[in-house]
Scaffold this motif. Structure first.
Motif, PDB file in Angstrom:
ATOM      1  N   GLY A 430      -9.362   6.359   5.305  1.00 14.10           N
ATOM      2  CA  GLY A 430      -8.346   6.617   4.292  1.00 14.10           C
ATOM      3  C   GLY A 430      -7.894   8.056   4.353  1.00 14.10           C
ATOM      4  N   ARG A 443      -6.269   5.061  -0.073  1.00 16.05           N
ATOM      5  CA  ARG A 443      -7.049   4.007   0.604  1.00 16.05           C
ATOM      6  C   ARG A 443      -6.120   3.014   1.295  1.00 16.05           C
ATOM      7  NH1 ARG A 443     -11.825   3.097  -2.423  1.00 16.05           N
ATOM      8  NH2 ARG A 443     -12.266   1.346  -1.014  1.00 16.05           N
ATOM      9  N   ARG A 444      -6.648   2.351   2.302  1.00 18.42           N
ATOM     10  CA  ARG A 444      -5.908   1.256   2.929  1.00 18.42           C
ATOM     11  C   ARG A 444      -5.719   0.133   1.924  1.00 18.42           C
ATOM     12  NH1 ARG A 444      -8.703  -3.126   3.687  1.00 18.42           N
ATOM     13  NH2 ARG A 444      -7.801  -4.864   4.856  1.00 18.42           N
ATOM     14  N   TYR A 507      -0.919   2.228   3.204  1.00 15.74           N
ATOM     15  CA  TYR A 507      -1.875   2.977   2.393  1.00 15.74           C
ATOM     16  C   TYR A 507      -1.338   3.140   0.970  1.00 15.74           C
ATOM     17  CZ  TYR A 507      -4.508   3.864   6.592  1.00 15.74           C
ATOM     18  OH  TYR A 507      -5.257   3.677   7.736  1.00 15.74           O
TER      19      TYR A 507
END
Length: 515
Positions: A430, A443-444, A507
């Motif tokens: 991330g 974060r993904r 993301y």
């Protein structure tokens, strides 16, 4: 304070030469350059790719396409065609009987695709050309200058070069070839010209002409010397391809092309032959027998070469209006198959930012976040691949035995193998978020199911194919609005109350609970 994770508005777009043939020139038509060119062209940016190779090379440097890369391809509608080109493995064998289990990855693609790099390049090139990118092959960069408004690139036609296809060497993924000539190969007098664009991206590999023209240092060191490569036929196919093992004499790796040939990679401990030295097939067979106990009836090598592998990273991914990506910015050992995937994620991170700046919907400073986000990832990949290759190179039988035992034991501990799988696959990577942000920021984003409506996507990564930011509303959070430029709004089908703003590269830009 605004964040590079979120779209921002600029009052005016950056200036560009009225005579510029392209908004962006991408140097290098490998996977990184082709993905970037496709993203830019799909966003309506005029992009030209210049590539020194006069024709497509049949050499393959990378085979592994990891889960996070497949997710990026899925968000562009090209994952399925690539999945048809090779086997999909749910685990990776390491050190004897040790395995990294990929089957539990929280992804639509819980595993790794093994396919020759030329298949990845083919899919990416088709997409880029279809979107309107211009590809010029047989063109090398000889100089670069930049000013406040753009970049001038001096290029020269190098004609139908051989590109090292008959064994003069290969480049890429931490590989440096000492056998390729760099004196123009008799190209003096060929047509030269100067191209101009608002931005230039050097995606031209370990010997990057763009990086050299910038005078950018490339600190690091060599970690593997005189590694043998060969494309061979086998009388007996090994079980559980790809296969890898290491021992007292060195290591060997075998993977299938899918056309009856296999790529053999092998390194003999203590061998210091130069990269230009020919590969003796008998020597390769002898080393393979020493490592695996059999050479699998290896014969009929159609191509052989040697390479040595470096660990290097530039200090900056951006220098004014010039940016570096892929092997031009970071190289390392092939261990783990991380190089091509890291370069593709560079391109995915950079493409939407360049498009936003050129369209005037974000300030030029947004491009600084490319370095801020991707340079630490490049450093992480160097550490991961470095740890793997140093484990391979252990000389002591006691140390190798302990390594194999630890790998086998770790494979039996779900937490340990899951953590390793998250990092190698890219799923666990991330980006930093501003202080006070929601925990999901940076974060993904997982591939969330969406409330299905006629003619609309049924999951998040289908929605990302629009190439915009995607706002994900909680169920019952109101009807989606489609009146905001650059944002696609959808509704999540699960019961979570979190609203997400997802960047074009998948993301999370922002998140909020309960609306």
């Amino acid at each position: 304070m605004s964040s590079p994770l979120s779209p921002r508005t600029a009052s005016t777009p950056p200036s560009a030469s009225a005579s510029a043939p392209a908004d962006v020139i991408v140097v290098g038509a490998g996977p990184t350059g082709l993905l970037l060119a496709g993203d830019l062209a799909a966003a309506g940016v005029r992009v030209t790719v210049v590539e020194k190779r006069a024709r497509e090379s049949n050499l393959t440097r990378a085979f592994a396409v990891h889960a996070r890369t497949l997710e990026a391809f899925d968000a562009r509608g090209i994952a399925e065609p690539l999945l048809a080109t090779g086997p999909f493995l749910d685990s990776l064998r390491i050190f004897g009987r040790g395995r990294i289990d990929l089957s539990r990855l929280p992804s639509r693609f819980p595993g790794v695709l093994m396919t020759p790099q030329y298949e990845t390049e083919r899919v990416l090139e088709e997409r880029a050309l279809k979107a309107g990118a211009v590809l010029r092959r047989g063109v090398e960069v000889t100089g670069l200058r930049q000013d406040a408004d753009g970049v001038e690139l001096d290029v020269r036609d190098v004609g139908a070069r051989d590109d090292g296809i008959r064994g003069e060497g290969i480049r890429g993924e931490g590989i440096r070839d000492d056998g390729i000539r760099h004196d123009g190969d008799g190209a003096e007098g060929r047509a030269s010209e100067t191209l101009r664009a608002s931005y230039v991206v050097g995606a031209d590999g370990v010997r990057s002409a763009v990086r050299t023209a910038l005078g950018m240092p490339f600190p690091g060191r060599s970690v593997l010397r005189s590694v043998m490569l060969a494309d061979v036929r086998l009388e007996t196919e090994p079980d559980g391809l790809p296969v890898f093992n290491s021992g007292r004499d060195g290591f060997a790796f075998l993977v299938a092309f899918g056309d009856g040939y296999y790529r053999a990679i092998a390194w003999r401990r203590g061998c210091e032959l130069p990269s230009s030295a020919p590969v003796d097939l008998d020597d390769l067979k002898d080393l393979t027998r020493a490592v695996f106990g059999t050479d699998y009836g290896m014969h009929d090598a159609r191509w052989t070469s040697r390479f040595h592998s470096d660990e290097r990273q530039v200090p900056r991914y951006r220098e004014g209006r010039v940016l570096l990506a892929g092997d031009a910015a970071h190289v390392h050992s092939p261990a783990g198959g991380l190089g091509m995937n890291a370069g593709l994620q560079d391109a995915a991170n950079l493409g939407w930012k360049l498009a936003a700046v050129l369209k005037g919907t974000a300030p030029d400073s947004l491009l600084d976040s490319y370095h801020d986000e991707r340079h630490p990832v490049g450093r992480l990949v160097l550490r991961l691949s470095g740890t793997l290759v140093r484990s391979v190179l252990l000389a002591s039988p006691v140390a190798r035995g302990l390594r194999d035992a630890v790998a086998l034991a770790a494979g039996a501990v779900p937490f340990a193998t899951d953590r390793g799988a998250l990092m190698i696959s890219g799923i666990g990577i991330g980006y930093p978020a501003p202080p006070g942000s929601h925990p999901l920021t940076g974060r993904r984003a997982p591939d969330l199911p969406l409330v299905e409506r006629p003619g609309e996507p049924s999951r998040l990564y289908e929605a990302l194919r629009a190439g915009t930011h995607v706002r994900v509303l909680p169920r019952g959070g109101g009807a989606p609005s489609h009146d905001e430029a650059g944002v696609t709004t959808v509704t999540r089908a699960d019961a979570r109350p979190t609203t997400l703003l997802v960047r074009p590269d998948g993301y999370v830009a922002e998140a909020a609970d309960h609306g």
